[in-house]
Scaffold this motif. Structure first.
Motif, PDB file in Angstrom:
ATOM      1  N   SER A 275      67.804   1.457  30.038  1.00 15.35           N
ATOM      2  CA  SER A 275      67.245   2.754  29.652  1.00 15.35           C
ATOM      3  C   SER A 275      68.241   3.640  28.916  1.00 15.35           C
ATOM      4  CB  SER A 275      66.690   3.485  30.875  1.00 15.35           C
ATOM      5  OG  SER A 275      65.566   2.800  31.390  1.00 15.35           O
ATOM      6  N   PRO A 276      69.474   3.826  29.420  1.00 14.97           N
ATOM      7  CA  PRO A 276      70.425   4.663  28.680  1.00 14.97           C
ATOM      8  C   PRO A 276      70.732   4.133  27.287  1.00 14.97           C
ATOM      9  CG  PRO A 276      71.168   4.366  30.936  1.00 14.97           C
ATOM     10  CD  PRO A 276      70.024   3.425  30.732  1.00 14.97           C
ATOM     11  N   TYR A 279      66.950   4.285  25.024  1.00 18.32           N
ATOM     12  CA  TYR A 279      66.342   5.602  24.835  1.00 18.32           C
ATOM     13  C   TYR A 279      67.402   6.684  24.655  1.00 18.32           C
ATOM     14  CZ  TYR A 279      62.883   2.822  27.392  1.00 18.32           C
ATOM     15  OH  TYR A 279      62.063   1.814  27.825  1.00 18.32           O
ATOM     16  N   GLN A 280      68.543   6.349  24.089  1.00 22.14           N
ATOM     17  CA  GLN A 280      69.629   7.326  24.037  1.00 22.14           C
ATOM     18  C   GLN A 280      69.372   8.451  23.028  1.00 22.14           C
ATOM     19  OE1 GLN A 280      73.430   5.979  22.541  1.00 22.14           O
ATOM     20  NE2 GLN A 280      72.510   4.236  21.488  1.00 22.14           N
ATOM     21  N   SER A 281      68.475   8.254  22.091  1.00 22.05           N
ATOM     22  CA  SER A 281      68.063   9.323  21.182  1.00 22.05           C
ATOM     23  C   SER A 281      66.545   9.299  21.083  1.00 22.05           C
ATOM     24  CB  SER A 281      68.683   9.140  19.793  1.00 22.05           C
ATOM     25  OG  SER A 281      68.148   7.990  19.150  1.00 22.05           O
ATOM     26  N   ALA A 322      66.454   8.692  30.628  1.00 21.14           N
ATOM     27  CA  ALA A 322      67.675   7.968  30.242  1.00 21.14           C
ATOM     28  C   ALA A 322      68.914   8.831  30.441  1.00 21.14           C
ATOM     29  CB  ALA A 322      67.575   7.510  28.794  1.00 21.14           C
ATOM     30  N   LYS A 323      68.797  10.109  30.131  1.00 21.56           N
ATOM     31  CA  LYS A 323      69.931  11.019  30.317  1.00 21.56           C
ATOM     32  C   LYS A 323      70.270  11.178  31.797  1.00 21.56           C
ATOM     33  CE  LYS A 323      69.130  13.692  26.093  1.00 21.56           C
ATOM     34  NZ  LYS A 323      70.375  13.204  25.463  1.00 21.56           N
ATOM     35  N   MET A 324      69.248  11.239  32.618  1.00 23.61           N
ATOM     36  CA  MET A 324      69.462  11.356  34.054  1.00 23.61           C
ATOM     37  C   MET A 324      70.125  10.092  34.614  1.00 23.61           C
ATOM     38  SD  MET A 324      66.582  11.792  37.039  1.00 23.61           S
ATOM     39  CE  MET A 324      65.964  10.136  36.687  1.00 23.61           C
ATOM     40  N   LEU A 325      69.645   8.908  34.162  1.00 25.09           N
ATOM     41  CA  LEU A 325      70.218   7.647  34.626  1.00 25.09           C
ATOM     42  C   LEU A 325      71.653   7.471  34.147  1.00 25.09           C
ATOM     43  CD1 LEU A 325      67.162   5.270  34.092  1.00 25.09           C
ATOM     44  CD2 LEU A 325      68.021   6.206  36.243  1.00 25.09           C
TER      45      LEU A 325
END
Length: 422
Positions: A275-276, A279-281, A322-325
């Motif tokens: 996921s990071p 989905y980083q952007s 993704a940001k949270m993970l």
């Protein structure tokens, strides 16, 4: 006991010395946004003129009354809180509870089979219905195993947003399977967790004389408390294939431990890097979901509005998740490097063993687990970068060739706007 502690604390707070300022003093108590103000009369020493036999009575002890009031208030509040906590979760205090997999008498009403993979050479005798998201890494793991073993199975493609096809289930997660023996009593066992599903089916295929409903009892849900004292559940024995006393000669204690180690690594580490990276952007997230739509044939199985809902809502949601993970798993801004390091660790182990697969000449459950996780992002930019910056490609496509060769033939069951012949 909690009520007593709360009452005692309140009473002790109430009996602290009161400060005296000028001619009067006030004690302010703020609890639940309510302010209680207790005023005391001026404190002065009273004297009687000589010969006056009148006795001045002492004022009532305000401190004692305040302490009593605090004790009663604390006891009542603690009691109410205790009753409420037990009412909302009567089992919250229990640990190591064992809950066996659920059994389902019949196929739930309204379940819409999307497609079937039918292998004429399948001798498993199993009736398997897989509820999935096509590009979910855990769902990909289950499919990789079923395809590699040449087992026939049906697929229900679940809407990732509305999830209408699993609304009948208490467990709202995928992958989920309903499976039974065709010559059994007709009951299905409902299993979740990709690793537990694979271990159960592998145990049955090793010795088909066993009852799969009874075998499922070896994989119960068990409750526990994590390091933050939060109650969670997991599935016991999910990485264990129950060979009993009939293990194949090629299976040793060392090979079993190695297989369990890498299967766990795929679940606990590798999958959390996807996921990071994918989905980083927002741009990459949308690109990923467009590929998901194509791979899952969402335009075939769902109406256009539902397909668009999954693509655009899913892209926005996963970008935020993704940001949270990334923070949860302590990843740096260079998230690709973490993925490269993980894949290098896998290929380095293969080189060390000097074998084509982790299982030797043929893929093991560890190979299929890692392959399944990586196949979930095969059409994404992250995977393309991995092929260019690591040596994972040869092993990945060697496993893929065998999986696709053993897979059954695809039969479509549900096409949006088209009525298929019975």
């Amino acid at each position: 006991m909690s009520c007593f502690r709360l009452a005692t604390a309140t009473a002790l707070a109430a009996t602290r010395p009161l400060s005296v300022s000028g001619r009067s003093s006030r004690f302010l108590c703020n609890r639940a946004h309510q302010e209680f103000s207790l005023a005391r009369r001026p404190f002065s020493k009273t004297t009687s003129p000589p010969g006056n036999i009148n006795v001045v009575k002492k004022p009532p002890n305000g401190t004692f009354k305040l302490a009593l009031f605090g004790a009663v208030l604390g006891a009542v509040t603690g009691s109410v809180y205790t009753v409420y906590s037990r009412w909302t979760d009567i089992d919250s205090h229990k640990e190591h509870e064992h809950t066996p997999p659920k059994r389902v008498e019949n196929m739930p009403a309204g379940v819409r089979i999307t497609k079937r993979y039918v292998n004429p050479k399948d001798t498993s005798g199993l009736d398997i219905v897989l509820f999935q998201f096509q590009t979910c890494p855990f769902c990909c793991k289950v499919r990789a195993y079923l395809d590699y073993m040449g087992v026939s199975y049906s697929v229900v493609e679940v809407d990732a947003v509305l999830r209408q096809d699993i609304r009948w289930s208490v467990l709202k997660k995928v992958p989920m399977v309903l499976l039974r023996q065709r010559d059994g009593d007709g009951q299905y066992v409902q299993m979740v967790d990709s690793s537990a599903i694979i271990s159960l089916i592998a145990t049955y295929l090793h010795d088909k004389r066993t009852d799969i409903l009874e075998l499922a009892e070896f994989y119960p849900h068990i409750s526990f408390f994590d390091d933050e004292s939060k109650k969670k559940t997991d599935i016991l024995n999910k990485y264990f294939v129950m060979y009993q006393d009939r293990a194949p000669k090629s299976v040793t204690k060392e090979t079993e431990e190695t297989e369990r180690k890498w299967r766990s690594w795929a679940d606990d580490h590798l999958v959390h890097l996807i996921s990071p990276n994918c989905y980083q952007s927002m741009e990459e997230s949308l690109e990923t979901f467009e590929w998901f739509s194509k791979a899952g044939e969402w335009d075939v199985h769902f109406p256009k509005w539902e397909r668009n809902l999954m693509v655009y809502c899913g892209a926005v949601a996963m970008w935020g998740i993704a940001k949270m993970l990334k923070r949860r798993h302590a990843l740096t801004d260079d998230v690709r490097s973490h993925m490269y390091d993980a894949l290098d660790k896998w290929t380095t182990e293969l080189k060390k063993r000097n074998t084509k697969f982790m299982g030797g000449k043929q893929p093991s459950l560890a190979d299929l687990s890692v392959f399944g996780v990586l196949s979930s992002m095969e059409g994404c930019q992250t995977f393309k970068d991995c092929l260019q910056n690591t040596s994972i490609g040869k092993w990945f496509y060697d496993v893929k060739d065998i999986v696709e060769k053993n897979r059954g033939q695809l039969h479509r069951e549900r096409i949006e706007g088209v009525v298929l012949p019975a």
